[in-house]
Design a protein around this motif. Sequence first.
Motif, PDB file in Angstrom:
ATOM      1  N   HIS A   9      32.425-111.358  35.803  1.00 37.85           N
ATOM      2  CA  HIS A   9      31.745-110.941  35.048  1.00 37.85           C
ATOM      3  C   HIS A   9      31.328-112.064  34.135  1.00 37.85           C
ATOM      4  CE1 HIS A   9      32.205-106.342  34.739  1.00 37.85           C
ATOM      5  NE2 HIS A   9      31.351-106.691  35.838  1.00 37.85           N
ATOM      6  N   ARG A  12      29.199-114.664  35.721  1.00 33.35           N
ATOM      7  CA  ARG A  12      28.338-113.617  35.940  1.00 33.35           C
ATOM      8  C   ARG A  12      27.214-113.987  34.478  1.00 33.35           C
ATOM      9  NH1 ARG A  12      26.818-108.233  38.328  1.00 33.35           N
ATOM     10  NH2 ARG A  12      24.939-108.964  38.719  1.00 33.35           N
ATOM     11  N   TYR A  13      27.869-114.075  33.608  1.00 34.84           N
ATOM     12  CA  TYR A  13      27.137-114.722  32.442  1.00 34.84           C
ATOM     13  C   TYR A  13      27.337-115.771  32.032  1.00 34.84           C
ATOM     14  CZ  TYR A  13      28.758-110.203  29.841  1.00 34.84           C
ATOM     15  OH  TYR A  13      28.631-108.548  29.174  1.00 34.84           O
ATOM     16  N   ALA A 102      29.786-114.765  26.971  1.00 28.87           N
ATOM     17  CA  ALA A 102      28.643-113.064  26.882  1.00 28.87           C
ATOM     18  C   ALA A 102      27.794-113.170  25.824  1.00 28.87           C
ATOM     19  CB  ALA A 102      29.634-111.961  26.649  1.00 28.87           C
ATOM     20  N   GLU A 204      23.115-105.304  33.805  1.00 32.10           N
ATOM     21  CA  GLU A 204      23.953-104.245  34.463  1.00 32.10           C
ATOM     22  C   GLU A 204      25.360-104.785  33.626  1.00 32.10           C
ATOM     23  OE1 GLU A 204      25.204-104.500  39.511  1.00 32.10           O
ATOM     24  OE2 GLU A 204      23.870-105.968  38.201  1.00 32.10           O
ATOM     25  N   LEU A 205      25.071-105.280  33.229  1.00 37.74           N
ATOM     26  CA  LEU A 205      26.608-105.759  32.786  1.00 37.74           C
ATOM     27  C   LEU A 205      27.050-104.690  31.923  1.00 37.74           C
ATOM     28  CD1 LEU A 205      26.743-109.911  33.159  1.00 37.74           C
ATOM     29  CD2 LEU A 205      27.786-108.072  34.509  1.00 37.74           C
ATOM     30  N   GLU A 206      25.783-105.212  31.074  1.00 42.49           N
ATOM     31  CA  GLU A 206      26.391-104.805  29.494  1.00 42.49           C
ATOM     32  C   GLU A 206      25.756-103.239  29.864  1.00 42.49           C
ATOM     33  OE1 GLU A 206      27.004-105.549  26.398  1.00 42.49           O
ATOM     34  OE2 GLU A 206      27.503-107.540  27.521  1.00 42.49           O
ATOM     35  N   ARG A 209      29.498-101.962  31.083  1.00 43.61           N
ATOM     36  CA  ARG A 209      30.560-101.922  30.380  1.00 43.61           C
ATOM     37  C   ARG A 209      30.437-101.024  29.315  1.00 43.61           C
ATOM     38  NH1 ARG A 209      31.368-104.444  24.703  1.00 43.61           N
ATOM     39  NH2 ARG A 209      28.871-104.996  24.677  1.00 43.61           N
TER      40      ARG A 209
END
Length: 310
Positions: A9, A12-13, A102, A204-206, A209
Amino acid sequence: MNAAIDLNHAVRYARCIEISKRIRWEIDRDVIRGRQFDFRRKFLPDRLSRVREMGLSNAEEQRLMSQIQGRTYANMLSLVERFINAEILEISRAHWLGDQTALEALVRFSDEELKHQELFRRIERMIAGDMPEGYTFLPDPNQVAARVLGKSTWAILALTCHIELCIQAHYRESMDADAGMSELYRDVFLFHWREESQHVILDELEWGRENARLDERQRERAVDELIELVQAMDGLLQTQAAADADYFLRLCGHRFSTEQSHAIHGGMLRAYRWQYIGSGIEESRFLEILGRMISVAQARRIHQALVPLL
């Protein structure tokens, strides 16, 4: 395993930040470049406007329909990016005193969404200057945003990811060889896509999470809220499609039969449903992300809610 996920992650950020810096564009310098819209050309590609499915008899009518839809497209994108930006600012709070990479990625996301809103407001003003009077965009952006923001973070991020995957599909459609399409509008699709393709990664990441924080009861309610949001979006589309079809019929200057008028109204709604709902649902990436978070029963409920719309 969790450490490996966290590292992935973080990469990716950081990658989103690097790309955001590299592809940064400005409205006047890169997109508009002193140009005006040429009303001899279509504003949306045929596969997006679906004009060939409405029984329109000539190229002039098809071009007019595309231009009306192009104006509504600018207004709709400005509307959805208002609540998207508000939500991104809200979820960035979780990183204020934590992961600064992030946080920077989300701040850049917000900055770009504000720029996109301004781009689409500019497009609305530019088209309004040359399009005959009588067009009305009916939804109130602030009221819509307030309604959306009343839902859970999970549902809002799901809708946001879906919308931004719609934009990926719209860009691909705009790149088809179509000599009759406005080059200025083609550039709008191109530059908008460049930044939105990174926003999907952050969505997608958030979203993931947030999903990890929910228990089964909370996730069940969040799925209900996602369905409610899509149905509310469809309500907006029904209202605007009817208004745009009526405007088109008034501008055409000749009478259509009742059957033809119904076909135009129905075709407009089908086009809008595909543009703002169907094109995202058809993206395998959305179904893959969503499928990792929900049960088979929840997927079935979502499918059953979408069938009447699509």
